[in-house]
Design a protein around this motif. Structure first.
Motif, PDB file in Angstrom:
ATOM      1  N   PRO A 142       0.819  -1.226   0.000  1.00  0.00           N
ATOM      2  CA  PRO A 142       0.000   0.000   0.000  1.00  0.00           C
ATOM      3  C   PRO A 142       0.851   1.274   0.000  1.00  0.00           C
ATOM      4  CG  PRO A 142      -0.121  -1.112   2.138  1.00  0.00           C
ATOM      5  CD  PRO A 142       0.682  -1.997   1.237  1.00  0.00           C
ATOM      6  N   PRO A 143       0.211   2.433  -0.278  1.00  0.00           N
ATOM      7  CA  PRO A 143       0.990   3.685  -0.373  1.00  0.00           C
ATOM      8  C   PRO A 143       1.652   4.081   0.944  1.00  0.00           C
ATOM      9  CG  PRO A 143      -1.310   4.040  -1.008  1.00  0.00           C
ATOM     10  CD  PRO A 143      -1.205   2.639  -0.521  1.00  0.00           C
ATOM     11  N   MET A 144       2.664   4.921   0.823  1.00  0.00           N
ATOM     12  CA  MET A 144       3.336   5.469   2.003  1.00  0.00           C
ATOM     13  C   MET A 144       2.401   6.476   2.688  1.00  0.00           C
ATOM     14  SD  MET A 144       6.460   4.373   2.484  1.00  0.00           S
ATOM     15  CE  MET A 144       7.246   5.679   3.425  1.00  0.00           C
ATOM     16  N   PRO A 145       2.581   6.678   4.004  1.00  0.00           N
ATOM     17  CA  PRO A 145       1.764   7.690   4.695  1.00  0.00           C
ATOM     18  C   PRO A 145       2.013   9.075   4.106  1.00  0.00           C
ATOM     19  CG  PRO A 145       3.254   6.555   6.233  1.00  0.00           C
ATOM     20  CD  PRO A 145       3.525   5.994   4.881  1.00  0.00           C
ATOM     21  N   VAL A 146       0.973   9.900   4.086  1.00  0.00           N
ATOM     22  CA  VAL A 146       1.097  11.225   3.469  1.00  0.00           C
ATOM     23  C   VAL A 146       1.880  12.177   4.382  1.00  0.00           C
ATOM     24  CG1 VAL A 146      -1.124  12.073   4.377  1.00  0.00           C
ATOM     25  CG2 VAL A 146      -0.227  13.001   2.216  1.00  0.00           C
ATOM     26  N   LYS A 147       2.683  13.050   3.744  1.00  0.00           N
ATOM     27  CA  LYS A 147       3.445  14.068   4.483  1.00  0.00           C
ATOM     28  C   LYS A 147       2.651  15.378   4.524  1.00  0.00           C
ATOM     29  CE  LYS A 147       7.870  14.633   3.660  1.00  0.00           C
ATOM     30  NZ  LYS A 147       9.098  14.917   2.900  1.00  0.00           N
ATOM     31  N   PRO A 197      -5.145  14.694  -7.486  1.00  0.00           N
ATOM     32  CA  PRO A 197      -3.923  14.231  -6.805  1.00  0.00           C
ATOM     33  C   PRO A 197      -4.041  12.764  -6.385  1.00  0.00           C
ATOM     34  CG  PRO A 197      -5.258  15.594  -5.348  1.00  0.00           C
ATOM     35  CD  PRO A 197      -5.913  15.652  -6.693  1.00  0.00           C
ATOM     36  N   PHE A 198      -2.903  12.083  -6.358  1.00  0.00           N
ATOM     37  CA  PHE A 198      -2.916  10.675  -5.940  1.00  0.00           C
ATOM     38  C   PHE A 198      -1.614  10.352  -5.199  1.00  0.00           C
ATOM     39  CE2 PHE A 198      -0.049   9.061  -9.256  1.00  0.00           C
ATOM     40  CZ  PHE A 198      -0.152  10.035 -10.231  1.00  0.00           C
ATOM     41  N   PRO A 199      -1.639   9.273  -4.396  1.00  0.00           N
ATOM     42  CA  PRO A 199      -0.420   8.896  -3.657  1.00  0.00           C
ATOM     43  C   PRO A 199       0.701   8.528  -4.617  1.00  0.00           C
ATOM     44  CG  PRO A 199      -2.338   7.696  -2.831  1.00  0.00           C
ATOM     45  CD  PRO A 199      -2.774   8.372  -4.093  1.00  0.00           C
ATOM     46  N   ALA A 200       1.908   8.888  -4.279  1.00  0.00           N
ATOM     47  CA  ALA A 200       3.054   8.647  -5.168  1.00  0.00           C
ATOM     48  C   ALA A 200       3.408   7.159  -5.209  1.00  0.00           C
ATOM     49  CB  ALA A 200       4.254   9.438  -4.676  1.00  0.00           C
ATOM     50  N   PRO A 201       3.548   6.584  -6.420  1.00  0.00           N
ATOM     51  CA  PRO A 201       4.101   5.227  -6.505  1.00  0.00           C
ATOM     52  C   PRO A 201       5.602   5.284  -6.249  1.00  0.00           C
ATOM     53  CG  PRO A 201       3.406   6.037  -8.699  1.00  0.00           C
ATOM     54  CD  PRO A 201       3.264   7.181  -7.742  1.00  0.00           C
ATOM     55  N   VAL A 202       6.064   4.566  -5.242  1.00  0.00           N
ATOM     56  CA  VAL A 202       7.489   4.658  -4.894  1.00  0.00           C
ATOM     57  C   VAL A 202       8.106   3.276  -4.654  1.00  0.00           C
ATOM     58  CG1 VAL A 202       7.591   7.015  -3.970  1.00  0.00           C
ATOM     59  CG2 VAL A 202       6.833   5.156  -2.478  1.00  0.00           C
ATOM     60  N   GLU A 208       9.231  19.349   6.556  1.00  0.00           N
ATOM     61  CA  GLU A 208       9.350  18.480   5.380  1.00  0.00           C
ATOM     62  C   GLU A 208      10.637  17.673   5.341  1.00  0.00           C
ATOM     63  OE1 GLU A 208       7.534  17.703   2.358  1.00  0.00           O
ATOM     64  OE2 GLU A 208       6.092  18.039   3.938  1.00  0.00           O
ATOM     65  N   TYR A 209      11.611  18.024   6.177  1.00  0.00           N
ATOM     66  CA  TYR A 209      12.875  17.285   6.168  1.00  0.00           C
ATOM     67  C   TYR A 209      12.681  15.858   6.672  1.00  0.00           C
ATOM     68  CZ  TYR A 209      12.723  18.535  11.106  1.00  0.00           C
ATOM     69  OH  TYR A 209      12.325  18.696  12.397  1.00  0.00           O
ATOM     70  N   LYS A 210      11.535  15.607   7.310  1.00  0.00           N
ATOM     71  CA  LYS A 210      11.287  14.240   7.792  1.00  0.00           C
ATOM     72  C   LYS A 210      10.727  13.382   6.665  1.00  0.00           C
ATOM     73  CE  LYS A 210      10.010  15.725  12.444  1.00  0.00           C
ATOM     74  NZ  LYS A 210       8.906  15.847  13.399  1.00  0.00           N
ATOM     75  N   GLY A 211      11.062  12.143   6.666  1.00  0.00           N
ATOM     76  CA  GLY A 211      10.405  11.180   5.774  1.00  0.00           C
ATOM     77  C   GLY A 211      10.960  11.148   4.364  1.00  0.00           C
ATOM     78  N   ILE A 212      10.252  10.422   3.510  1.00  0.00           N
ATOM     79  CA  ILE A 212      10.669  10.299   2.111  1.00  0.00           C
ATOM     80  C   ILE A 212      10.361  11.621   1.405  1.00  0.00           C
ATOM     81  CG2 ILE A 212      10.213   7.815   2.194  1.00  0.00           C
ATOM     82  CD1 ILE A 212       7.805   8.349   0.301  1.00  0.00           C
ATOM     83  N   GLN A 213      10.818  11.756   0.168  1.00  0.00           N
ATOM     84  CA  GLN A 213      10.643  13.053  -0.504  1.00  0.00           C
ATOM     85  C   GLN A 213       9.192  13.314  -0.914  1.00  0.00           C
ATOM     86  OE1 GLN A 213      13.913  12.142  -0.548  1.00  0.00           O
ATOM     87  NE2 GLN A 213      14.423  14.192   0.137  1.00  0.00           N
ATOM     88  N   VAL A 214       8.578  12.355  -1.613  1.00  0.00           N
ATOM     89  CA  VAL A 214       7.314  12.644  -2.310  1.00  0.00           C
ATOM     90  C   VAL A 214       6.203  11.718  -1.835  1.00  0.00           C
ATOM     91  CG1 VAL A 214       6.199  12.770  -4.580  1.00  0.00           C
ATOM     92  CG2 VAL A 214       8.655  13.199  -4.383  1.00  0.00           C
ATOM     93  N   ARG A 271      12.176  -7.734   4.058  1.00  0.00           N
ATOM     94  CA  ARG A 271      12.775  -6.403   4.269  1.00  0.00           C
ATOM     95  C   ARG A 271      11.864  -5.558   5.137  1.00  0.00           C
ATOM     96  NH1 ARG A 271      13.342  -3.301  -0.171  1.00  0.00           N
ATOM     97  NH2 ARG A 271      12.191  -4.594  -1.643  1.00  0.00           N
ATOM     98  N   ALA A 272      12.475  -4.625   5.872  1.00  0.00           N
ATOM     99  CA  ALA A 272      11.710  -3.792   6.803  1.00  0.00           C
ATOM    100  C   ALA A 272      10.997  -2.659   6.075  1.00  0.00           C
ATOM    101  CB  ALA A 272      12.657  -3.202   7.843  1.00  0.00           C
ATOM    102  N   ALA A 273       9.967  -2.107   6.721  1.00  0.00           N
ATOM    103  CA  ALA A 273       9.286  -0.929   6.180  1.00  0.00           C
ATOM    104  C   ALA A 273      10.132   0.312   6.422  1.00  0.00           C
ATOM    105  CB  ALA A 273       7.930  -0.769   6.852  1.00  0.00           C
ATOM    106  N   CYS A 274       9.855   1.343   5.640  1.00  0.00           N
ATOM    107  CA  CYS A 274      10.554   2.624   5.767  1.00  0.00           C
ATOM    108  C   CYS A 274      10.339   3.207   7.161  1.00  0.00           C
ATOM    109  CB  CYS A 274      10.012   3.578   4.699  1.00  0.00           C
ATOM    110  SG  CYS A 274      10.511   5.285   4.916  1.00  0.00           S
ATOM    111  N   ALA A 275      11.437   3.702   7.755  1.00  0.00           N
ATOM    112  CA  ALA A 275      11.368   4.308   9.082  1.00  0.00           C
ATOM    113  C   ALA A 275      11.259   5.827   8.983  1.00  0.00           C
ATOM    114  CB  ALA A 275      12.602   3.920   9.872  1.00  0.00           C
ATOM    115  N   ASN A 276      11.060   6.338   7.775  1.00  0.00           N
ATOM    116  CA  ASN A 276      10.974   7.790   7.560  1.00  0.00           C
ATOM    117  C   ASN A 276      12.144   8.527   8.197  1.00  0.00           C
ATOM    118  OD1 ASN A 276       8.666   8.529   5.907  1.00  0.00           O
ATOM    119  ND2 ASN A 276       7.486   7.425   7.452  1.00  0.00           N
TER     120      ASN A 276
END
Ligand code: FAD
Ligand code: SF4
Length: 552
Positions: free
Chosen positions: A171-176, A193-198, A337-343, A208-213
């Motif tokens: 599923p998509p990453m949590p929204v920033k 707008p839609f969640p970014a495919p990453v 915004e410095y937290k987490g993935i970019q998009v 593998r582990a999930a992203c720790a942002n």
């Protein structure tokens, strides 16, 4: 880690040059299918513990990318100019290639991307052409890539998405914060707008582990293994078969051919700069849109005097650039915004080229923050900000937490004058010619970026930005290019293309080129999903052809 090793003097079934986005996929596919494969990668083989959050090392110095001190790049706008040393192109230089440190945006092409020449018509000064394949030819391979690598997104969330045979595996990453503001503003303006495919895991997947942002994503390696690089996804699968040897620090300088015009292997410099010849039955070059044409041009011989696989004269031609432009906005409240993935959010409403605009082009727009502290201090503030003193410090403190960026990702037209060639004067640390980039925008490339910039500002304002700013449109401001596309074009006709529909060269029957070089058009940037789909398709073909005895 002890793995299988193959003697260089025995011909392996497959030799893969470059262990990046495409090379990792090919290695895994052929090894799992039962073949012996050696992968030659010029960069190191890094492990989780090698990655750190050192901004200077990765964002300012070439910690994970090509190092111009060892391998200089030269650049000129046109043939009339003298090329000067500048890092005009940037790519990941290690096992995993660009997928180790990339931002992870993973966009499939739209159906229209494969036939824009038919849909839009000719563009003066450019060579806009249809691809020789359709979206439906690649669809099963996009799906395979998404499941093998681990891509997060919600199927159907993008109303402009082409048909797909399966939902996304994760599923998509949590929204920033930027995603929330962008989402609201875009909807207010009637956009979708839609969640970014990453290529980043929102949930644990395949061990593998999930992203720790952690926030150090673009330009950094992921010590959590949550970024779905080939380094942590398919390459370990290839090695586990016991039939794949990954050989790091091996810089290939020439592909050898025999009297019959077949590839016999490659000569490379090992870690100690000794020259070694690895024999192989089939050769895949996956060295990216700049290094693949360089290697072919360096591989000239009596039989191939203009470079290998270059009877069309098109090796190195039609380089397409990483086009797009940022608009930034200051907001009243901290976005952090410095937290987490970019998009986490984007739109494709302006993706399709529309003749009514009066120029060719289109793009996607995403909401993000591309800065770390030192980079923001140097380049993040608006152009009218003071460059030092207490006012500068105050602004830095306010803006760093309250700024977000809308970045466009736009078309780059294929033009024969935009090329990768060998620099006749500048040499690298091994004495090989430097890559020389000759490239400038087509007027429609600039028109597209300007047109979308007005939309970016409109969305920022609808999101409540107190102030907005952007950058001028010169190719020098858009350097380095990180999306290297189009230099060994795919096509049916050997006179107007370098590889066929399966990425097999027209000229050398057991030589394949699979990477961004195959691209006929640029899509709307984010080429990696399509590069990897092409790699799965080429591997599938090569495996079947080898089993039939057509290749090896
Ligand atoms: C900071 C950054 C962010 C990016 N973000 C995105 C994104 O969000 N989405 C997206 O789609 N793309 C992104 N990209 C681009 C993406 O990384 C590339 O499109 C992708 O990795 C290209 O795949 P490839 O297989 O063509 O080549 P690469 O992944 O570049 O692999 C080529 C490999 O070949 C090796 N090699 C080259 N020459 C030789 C030689 N002579 N001998 C031996 N080895 C050699 C290289 O060292 C490299 O490891 C980003 C790039 C950068 C730099
Ligand atoms: S933000 Fe997530 S995917 Fe990116 S490096 Fe950090 S943990 Fe890895």
């Amino acid at each position: 880690m002890a793995g299988v090793t193959f003697p260089a003097s025995n011909a392996v079934d497959f030799l893969v040059i470059g262990a990046g986005a495409a090379g990792g996929v090919i290695a895994k596919e052929v090894a799992v299918a039962g073949f012996r494969v050696v992968v030659l990668e010029q960069g190191p083989y890094l492990r989780d513990a090698d990655f750190s959050h050192d901004e200077i090392k990765y964002a300012f110095l070439p910690g994970l990318t090509n190092d111009p001190r060892l391998q200089p790049i030269t650049y000129r706008k046109s043939e009339a100019d003298r090329a000067r040393p500048v890092k005009a192109i940037e790519y990941g230089r290690q096992v995993g290639g660009g997928t180790v440190h990339f931002t992870g945006n993973y966009w499939r092409f739209h159906e229209s991307d494969f036939r824009e020449r038919s849909l839009f018509g000719a563009v003066s000064g450019a060579d806009l052409a249809d691809w020789p394949i359709a979206y439906s030819d690649l669809e099963p391979y996009y799906t395979k890539a998404e499941y093998d690598l681990g891509i997060s997104e919600l199927a159907g969330a993008n109303p402009f998405e082409a048909p797909r045979s399966k939902p996304y595996p994760v599923p998509p990453m949590p929204v920033k914060g930027s995603g929330v503001l962008f989402d609201r503003a875009a909807k207010k303006l009637g956009l979708h707008p839609f969640p970014a495919p990453v290529a980043i895991l929102s949930r644990p997947y395949q061990g593998r582990a999930a992203c720790a942002n952690c926030g150090f994503c673009e330009s950094f390696g992921c010590e959590m293994r949550a970024k779905s690089s080939t380094l942590v996804s398919v390459i370990p699968v290839a090695e586990k078969t016991g039939r794949c040897e990954i050989r790091p620090h091996c810089y290939v300088r020439k592909i050898q051919t025999d009297d019959a015009g077949r590839a016999t292997g490659a000569i490379y410099f090992d870690r100690d700069r000794r020259e070694i010849f690895q024999h192989a039955k089939v050769v895949f070059v996956c060295a990216n849109g700049a290094e693949t044409p360089k290697l072919l041009l360096m591989s000239k011989s009596k039989r191939f005097p203009d470079g290998l696989a270059n009877s069309s004269g098109l090796v190195g031609k039609y380089l397409m650039w990483d086009n797009g432009a940022p608009a930034q906005g200051l907001f009243e409240h901290p976005l952090n915004e410095y937290k987490g993935i970019q998009v986490t959010r984007l739109i494709h409403d302006y993706y399709a080229a529309d003749p009514k605009r009066g120029f060719y082009g289109g793009g996607g727009i995403d909401a993000r923050f591309d800065f770390y502290p030192a980079g923001f201090a140097l380049h993040g503030l608006p152009p009218d900000a003071p460059r030092w003193g207490s006012e500068y410090k105050k602004m830095f403190e306010t803006y760093f937490t309250r700024t977000m960026m809308l970045l466009s990702h736009t078309t780059s037209l294929a033009q024969a004058k935009n090329t990768i060639t060998l620099d006749p004067e500048v040499k690298d640390d091994w004495g090989l010619p430097a890559v020389r980039v000759t490239c400038d925008y087509h007027p429609d490339d600039v028109a597209t970026m300007k047109w979308l910039m007005a939309k970016q500002i409109e969305i920022l304002q609808a999101a409540g930005a107190q102030k907005t700013w952007s950058q001028p449109y010169d190719i020098a401001d858009n350097m380095p290019s990180r999306h290297l596309m189009g230099t060994c074009r795919m096509g049916h006709d050997p006179r107007s293309s370098v590889v066929n529909v399966y990425s097999r060269t027209h000229d050398v029957p057991n030589l394949f080129l699979v990477d961004g070089s195959n691209f006929v058009t640029s899509g709307r940037q984010q080429p990696t999903a399509t590069i990897q789909a092409l790699a799965y398709r080429a591997a599938d073909y090569a495996i079947q052809a080898t089993k039939r005895g057509d290749l090896g």
